[in-house]
Write an enzyme that holds these catalytic residues in place. Structure first.
Site, PDB file in Angstrom:
ATOM      1  N   SER A   1       0.825  -1.211   0.000  1.00 42.22           N
ATOM      2  CA  SER A   1       0.000   0.000   0.000  1.00 42.22           C
ATOM      3  C   SER A   1       0.856   1.255   0.000  1.00 42.22           C
ATOM      4  CB  SER A   1      -0.891   0.001   1.242  1.00 42.22           C
ATOM      5  OG  SER A   1      -1.517   1.253   1.418  1.00 42.22           O
TER       6      SER A   1
ATOM      7  N   TYR B   1      -2.671  -0.222   9.816  1.00 43.24           N
ATOM      8  CA  TYR B   1      -2.759  -0.834   8.484  1.00 43.24           C
ATOM      9  C   TYR B   1      -1.474  -0.560   7.701  1.00 43.24           C
ATOM     10  CZ  TYR B   1      -3.957  -1.303   3.550  1.00 43.24           C
ATOM     11  OH  TYR B   1      -3.940  -1.626   2.209  1.00 43.24           O
TER      12      TYR B   1
ATOM     13  N   LYS C   1     -17.388  -2.662   0.357  1.00 39.59           N
ATOM     14  CA  LYS C   1     -16.385  -2.101   1.268  1.00 39.59           C
ATOM     15  C   LYS C   1     -16.938  -1.048   2.217  1.00 39.59           C
ATOM     16  CE  LYS C   1     -12.216  -1.382  -0.158  1.00 39.59           C
ATOM     17  NZ  LYS C   1     -11.067  -0.831  -0.889  1.00 39.59           N
TER      18      LYS C   1
END
Length: 315
Positions: free
Chosen positions: A116, A139, A177
Protein backbone atom coordinates in the site's frame (compact mmCIF):
# COMPACT_ATOMS: atom_id res chain seq x y z
CA UNK A 1 -4.22 -23.99 -10.37
CA UNK A 2 -4.13 -20.29 -9.52
CA UNK A 3 -4.90 -19.14 -5.98
CA UNK A 4 -6.42 -15.74 -5.26
CA UNK A 5 -6.69 -14.87 -1.57
CA UNK A 6 -9.25 -12.18 -0.82
CA UNK A 7 -10.78 -13.40 -4.07
CA UNK A 8 -14.28 -12.21 -3.22
CA UNK A 9 -13.00 -8.73 -2.46
CA UNK A 10 -12.52 -5.69 -4.65
CA UNK A 11 -9.17 -6.33 -6.29
CA UNK A 12 -9.22 -10.11 -5.88
CA UNK A 13 -12.48 -10.48 -7.80
CA UNK A 14 -11.15 -8.23 -10.57
CA UNK A 15 -8.07 -10.47 -10.83
CA UNK A 16 -10.32 -13.51 -11.20
CA UNK A 17 -12.32 -11.66 -13.88
CA UNK A 18 -9.10 -10.93 -15.79
CA UNK A 19 -7.97 -14.56 -15.50
CA UNK A 20 -11.38 -15.70 -16.75
CA UNK A 21 -10.99 -13.34 -19.70
CA UNK A 22 -7.81 -15.28 -20.53
CA UNK A 23 -9.78 -18.52 -20.47
CA UNK A 24 -8.49 -19.51 -17.01
CA UNK A 25 -11.01 -20.90 -14.52
CA UNK A 26 -8.78 -23.37 -12.66
CA UNK A 27 -8.78 -21.02 -9.70
CA UNK A 28 -8.96 -21.59 -5.95
CA UNK A 29 -10.71 -18.64 -4.34
CA UNK A 30 -9.71 -18.06 -0.71
CA UNK A 31 -11.65 -15.62 1.45
CA UNK A 32 -13.65 -15.07 4.62
CA UNK A 33 -17.28 -14.90 3.53
CA UNK A 34 -18.68 -13.97 6.92
CA UNK A 35 -19.88 -10.90 5.04
CA UNK A 36 -21.97 -12.79 2.51
CA UNK A 37 -22.68 -9.63 0.52
CA UNK A 38 -19.31 -10.13 -1.16
CA UNK A 39 -20.82 -13.03 -3.13
CA UNK A 40 -22.22 -10.41 -5.52
CA UNK A 41 -18.68 -9.98 -6.82
CA UNK A 42 -18.56 -13.66 -7.79
CA UNK A 43 -21.86 -14.04 -9.62
CA UNK A 44 -20.34 -13.71 -13.10
CA UNK A 45 -17.00 -15.40 -12.35
CA UNK A 46 -15.83 -18.96 -12.88
CA UNK A 47 -13.67 -20.71 -10.30
CA UNK A 48 -12.78 -24.34 -9.59
CA UNK A 49 -12.97 -24.29 -5.79
CA UNK A 50 -13.43 -22.18 -2.68
CA UNK A 51 -11.65 -22.37 0.68
CA UNK A 52 -12.18 -20.37 3.84
CA UNK A 53 -9.12 -18.25 4.66
CA UNK A 54 -8.62 -19.88 8.05
CA UNK A 55 -8.84 -23.38 6.57
CA UNK A 56 -6.35 -22.27 3.93
CA UNK A 57 -3.98 -20.93 6.56
CA UNK A 58 -4.24 -24.19 8.50
CA UNK A 59 -3.49 -26.16 5.31
CA UNK A 60 -0.37 -24.06 4.72
CA UNK A 61 0.87 -24.43 8.28
CA UNK A 62 0.14 -28.19 8.40
CA UNK A 63 1.47 -28.76 4.86
CA UNK A 64 -1.77 -30.41 3.73
CA UNK A 65 -2.39 -28.28 0.63
CA UNK A 66 -2.17 -31.00 -2.02
CA UNK A 67 -2.85 -29.14 -5.26
CA UNK A 68 -0.35 -28.06 -7.92
CA UNK A 69 -0.16 -24.27 -7.77
CA UNK A 70 0.83 -22.12 -10.76
CA UNK A 71 0.84 -18.76 -8.92
CA UNK A 72 -0.66 -17.05 -5.89
CA UNK A 73 -2.19 -13.59 -5.89
CA UNK A 74 -2.30 -12.65 -2.21
CA UNK A 75 -4.92 -9.91 -1.84
CA UNK A 76 -6.52 -10.97 1.44
CA UNK A 77 -6.08 -8.40 4.21
CA UNK A 78 -7.71 -6.13 6.73
CA UNK A 79 -7.93 -3.03 4.56
CA UNK A 80 -9.44 -0.65 7.12
CA UNK A 81 -7.03 2.21 7.72
CA UNK A 82 -9.12 3.12 10.79
CA UNK A 83 -8.52 -0.24 12.55
CA UNK A 84 -6.32 0.27 15.64
CA UNK A 85 -6.38 -3.29 17.02
CA UNK A 86 -2.71 -3.88 16.29
CA UNK A 87 -2.69 -7.58 17.13
CA UNK A 88 -5.57 -8.28 14.78
CA UNK A 89 -4.05 -6.24 11.95
CA UNK A 90 -0.64 -7.90 12.29
CA UNK A 91 -2.17 -11.38 12.45
CA UNK A 92 -4.24 -10.86 9.30
CA UNK A 93 -1.90 -8.66 7.27
CA UNK A 94 1.56 -9.76 8.38
CA UNK A 95 1.58 -13.29 9.83
CA UNK A 96 -0.91 -14.56 7.23
CA UNK A 97 1.20 -13.06 4.44
CA UNK A 98 4.35 -14.70 5.80
CA UNK A 99 2.64 -18.10 5.79
CA UNK A 100 1.60 -17.72 2.14
CA UNK A 101 5.09 -16.51 1.22
CA UNK A 102 6.75 -19.45 2.96
CA UNK A 103 4.64 -21.87 0.92
CA UNK A 104 5.56 -20.11 -2.31
CA UNK A 105 9.27 -20.09 -1.50
CA UNK A 106 9.25 -23.78 -0.59
CA UNK A 107 7.39 -24.81 -3.76
CA UNK A 108 8.93 -22.14 -6.04
CA UNK A 109 5.54 -20.65 -6.83
CA UNK A 110 5.29 -17.05 -8.14
CA UNK A 111 3.99 -14.83 -5.34
CA UNK A 112 2.25 -11.50 -5.89
CA UNK A 113 0.94 -9.51 -2.96
CA UNK A 114 -0.81 -6.28 -2.09
CA UNK A 115 1.16 -3.60 -0.31
CA UNK A 116 0.00 0.00 0.00
CA UNK A 117 1.02 3.59 -0.67
CA UNK A 118 0.03 4.26 2.93
CA UNK A 119 3.54 3.11 3.92
CA UNK A 120 4.77 6.58 2.87
CA UNK A 121 2.66 8.41 5.41
CA UNK A 122 2.40 12.11 4.64
CA UNK A 123 5.12 11.98 1.97
CA UNK A 124 5.98 14.20 0.20
CA UNK A 125 8.15 11.76 -1.80
CA UNK A 126 6.60 8.44 -2.80
CA UNK A 127 9.54 6.38 -3.96
CA UNK A 128 10.40 2.80 -2.96
CA UNK A 129 13.18 3.76 -0.57
CA UNK A 130 13.36 3.36 3.21
CA UNK A 131 14.08 7.06 3.74
CA UNK A 132 10.60 7.96 2.41
CA UNK A 133 8.60 5.41 4.42
CA UNK A 134 6.82 6.50 7.60
CA UNK A 135 3.43 4.79 8.13
CA UNK A 136 0.79 6.72 10.08
CA UNK A 137 -1.57 3.90 11.18
CA UNK A 138 -1.62 0.17 11.96
CA UNK A 139 -2.76 -0.83 8.48
CA UNK A 140 0.13 1.07 6.94
CA UNK A 141 2.61 -0.34 9.44
CA UNK A 142 1.54 -3.92 8.73
CA UNK A 143 2.09 -3.40 5.00
CA UNK A 144 5.37 -1.61 5.57
CA UNK A 145 6.72 -4.34 7.84
CA UNK A 146 5.90 -7.08 5.34
CA UNK A 147 7.66 -5.09 2.61
CA UNK A 148 10.70 -4.93 4.90
CA UNK A 149 10.52 -8.68 5.40
CA UNK A 150 10.35 -9.18 1.63
CA UNK A 151 13.39 -6.97 1.06
CA UNK A 152 15.43 -9.31 3.26
CA UNK A 153 14.10 -12.40 1.45
CA UNK A 154 14.49 -11.21 -2.15
CA UNK A 155 18.27 -11.68 -2.62
CA UNK A 156 18.01 -15.42 -1.98
CA UNK A 157 14.57 -16.14 -3.45
CA UNK A 158 14.46 -18.72 -6.24
CA UNK A 159 11.00 -17.77 -7.50
CA UNK A 160 9.19 -14.55 -8.30
CA UNK A 161 8.13 -12.26 -5.45
CA UNK A 162 6.30 -9.06 -6.41
CA UNK A 163 4.80 -6.54 -4.02
CA UNK A 164 2.59 -3.73 -5.30
CA UNK A 165 2.12 -0.55 -3.33
CA UNK A 166 -1.41 0.32 -4.40
CA UNK A 167 -2.27 3.98 -4.54
CA UNK A 168 -5.97 5.02 -4.55
CA UNK A 169 -7.77 2.24 -6.41
CA UNK A 170 -11.34 2.68 -7.63
CA UNK A 171 -13.67 0.85 -9.97
CA UNK A 172 -16.05 -2.12 -10.30
CA UNK A 173 -16.73 -4.63 -7.49
CA UNK A 174 -15.98 -2.42 -4.48
CA UNK A 175 -19.55 -1.90 -3.25
CA UNK A 176 -19.15 -4.24 -0.27
CA UNK A 177 -16.38 -2.10 1.27
CA UNK A 178 -18.77 0.31 2.95
CA UNK A 179 -16.96 3.38 4.28
CA UNK A 180 -13.70 2.14 2.71
CA UNK A 181 -15.12 2.21 -0.83
CA UNK A 182 -13.77 4.88 -3.16
CA UNK A 183 -14.82 8.51 -3.14
CA UNK A 184 -16.22 8.03 -6.65
CA UNK A 185 -18.58 5.33 -5.37
CA UNK A 186 -19.78 7.44 -2.44
CA UNK A 187 -20.27 10.60 -4.50
CA UNK A 188 -22.37 8.69 -7.02
CA UNK A 189 -24.60 7.40 -4.22
CA UNK A 190 -25.04 10.93 -2.89
CA UNK A 191 -25.98 12.34 -6.29
CA UNK A 192 -28.46 9.53 -7.02
CA UNK A 193 -30.02 10.11 -3.60
CA UNK A 194 -30.73 13.70 -4.62
CA UNK A 195 -27.91 15.14 -2.53
CA UNK A 196 -24.95 17.26 -3.49
CA UNK A 197 -21.59 15.42 -3.67
CA UNK A 198 -19.62 16.26 -0.53
CA UNK A 199 -15.88 16.86 -0.26
CA UNK A 200 -13.60 17.97 2.55
CA UNK A 201 -13.04 21.67 2.85
CA UNK A 202 -9.67 23.38 3.06
CA UNK A 203 -7.11 21.46 5.14
CA UNK A 204 -3.38 20.93 5.44
CA UNK A 205 -2.56 23.81 3.11
CA UNK A 206 -4.91 22.62 0.35
CA UNK A 207 -7.96 24.50 -0.85
CA UNK A 208 -11.42 22.97 -0.54
CA UNK A 209 -11.52 19.80 -2.66
CA UNK A 210 -7.87 20.31 -3.51
CA UNK A 211 -6.38 17.44 -1.53
CA UNK A 212 -4.90 15.23 -4.24
CA UNK A 213 -4.19 11.55 -4.65
CA UNK A 214 -2.85 9.24 -7.30
CA UNK A 215 -6.05 7.49 -8.38
CA UNK A 216 -5.72 4.27 -10.40
CA UNK A 217 -8.58 2.44 -12.11
CA UNK A 218 -8.78 -1.18 -10.98
CA UNK A 219 -8.66 -2.60 -14.53
CA UNK A 220 -5.37 -0.78 -15.14
CA UNK A 221 -4.00 -2.11 -11.86
CA UNK A 222 -4.93 -5.71 -12.69
CA UNK A 223 -3.48 -5.40 -16.18
CA UNK A 224 -0.17 -4.44 -14.59
CA UNK A 225 -0.26 -7.40 -12.21
CA UNK A 226 -0.90 -9.84 -15.07
CA UNK A 227 2.08 -8.42 -16.95
CA UNK A 228 4.26 -9.48 -14.04
CA UNK A 229 2.63 -12.92 -14.09
CA UNK A 230 3.76 -13.16 -17.73
CA UNK A 231 7.25 -11.93 -16.83
CA UNK A 232 8.41 -14.11 -13.91
CA UNK A 233 11.95 -12.75 -14.14
CA UNK A 234 10.76 -9.46 -12.59
CA UNK A 235 10.71 -9.34 -8.79
CA UNK A 236 10.66 -6.52 -6.25
CA UNK A 237 8.44 -4.04 -4.45
CA UNK A 238 6.85 -1.54 -6.81
CA UNK A 239 4.60 1.49 -6.65
CA UNK A 240 1.39 0.90 -8.55
CA UNK A 241 -0.29 4.18 -9.40
CA UNK A 242 -0.57 6.36 -12.49
CA UNK A 243 2.32 8.64 -11.54
CA UNK A 244 0.01 11.65 -11.56
CA UNK A 245 -1.81 13.19 -8.58
CA UNK A 246 -5.26 14.65 -9.25
CA UNK A 247 -7.60 16.52 -6.84
CA UNK A 248 -10.76 15.04 -5.34
CA UNK A 249 -12.59 17.89 -7.04
CA UNK A 250 -11.98 16.13 -10.38
CA UNK A 251 -14.00 13.13 -9.19
CA UNK A 252 -16.94 15.23 -8.06
CA UNK A 253 -16.93 17.20 -11.30
CA UNK A 254 -16.91 13.97 -13.35
CA UNK A 255 -19.82 12.50 -11.38
CA UNK A 256 -21.84 15.71 -11.69
CA UNK A 257 -21.12 15.84 -15.42
CA UNK A 258 -22.14 12.20 -15.91
CA UNK A 259 -25.48 12.56 -14.14
CA UNK A 260 -26.04 16.21 -15.08
CA UNK A 261 -27.10 17.25 -11.59
CA UNK A 262 -25.71 18.39 -8.26
CA UNK A 263 -23.00 20.80 -7.21
CA UNK A 264 -20.03 20.30 -4.93
CA UNK A 265 -20.71 20.85 -1.23
CA UNK A 266 -17.76 21.22 1.14
CA UNK A 267 -17.75 19.94 4.72
CA UNK A 268 -15.36 20.55 7.60
CA UNK A 269 -12.37 18.23 7.75
CA UNK A 270 -13.14 15.61 10.46
CA UNK A 271 -11.13 15.75 13.67
CA UNK A 272 -10.56 11.99 13.85
CA UNK A 273 -8.58 12.03 10.58
CA UNK A 274 -6.30 14.91 11.46
CA UNK A 275 -2.68 13.76 11.66
CA UNK A 276 -3.49 10.37 10.08
CA UNK A 277 -4.54 11.46 6.58
CA UNK A 278 -2.63 11.66 3.33
CA UNK A 279 -3.49 15.00 1.72
CA UNK A 280 -1.26 14.26 -1.27
CA UNK A 281 0.06 11.11 -2.94
CA UNK A 282 1.79 10.65 -6.27
CA UNK A 283 3.51 7.43 -7.22
CA UNK A 284 7.03 7.56 -8.52
CA UNK A 285 6.66 4.80 -11.13
CA UNK A 286 10.20 4.93 -12.51
CA UNK A 287 11.05 1.58 -10.90
CA UNK A 288 7.93 0.01 -12.45
CA UNK A 289 8.97 1.30 -15.88
CA UNK A 290 12.53 0.08 -15.37
CA UNK A 291 11.15 -3.40 -14.69
CA UNK A 292 9.74 -3.31 -18.22
CA UNK A 293 6.08 -2.41 -17.78
CA UNK A 294 5.07 0.23 -20.33
CA UNK A 295 1.27 0.06 -20.16
CA UNK A 296 -0.88 3.18 -20.06
CA UNK A 297 -3.05 4.36 -17.17
CA UNK A 298 -6.29 6.23 -17.78
CA UNK A 299 -6.66 9.73 -16.32
CA UNK A 300 -9.09 10.30 -13.45
CA UNK A 301 -11.92 11.95 -15.40
CA UNK A 302 -11.89 9.11 -17.96
CA UNK A 303 -11.74 6.45 -15.26
CA UNK A 304 -14.63 7.93 -13.28
CA UNK A 305 -16.76 8.13 -16.44
CA UNK A 306 -15.96 4.48 -17.22
CA UNK A 307 -16.82 3.52 -13.67
CA UNK A 308 -20.12 5.41 -13.62
CA UNK A 309 -21.08 3.72 -16.89
CA UNK A 310 -20.28 0.30 -15.41
CA UNK A 311 -22.28 1.03 -12.26
CA UNK A 312 -25.26 2.20 -14.32
CA UNK A 313 -25.21 -1.09 -16.21
CA UNK A 314 -24.55 -3.37 -13.22
CA UNK A 315 -26.32 -1.70 -10.32
Amino acid sequence: MYIVTGGAGFIGSNIIKALNDRGISDILLVDDLTDGKKCINLADLNIADYMDMYDFLDALKNKTLSIKVDAIFHEGACSATTEWNGKYVMDVNYQYSKAVLDYCLEHKVPFSYASSASVYGAGPIFKEERSHEKPLNMYAFSKFQFDQYIRNILPNAESQIVGFRYFNVYGPREQHKGSMASVAFHLRNQVLAGENPKLFGAYDGYEAGGQSRDFIYVEDLVKTKLWFLDNPQASGVYNLGTGQAEPFKTIATAVISHYEKGEIEYIDFPDHLKGAYQSFTQADISKLREAGYQGDFRDLATGVKDYMTWLDANG
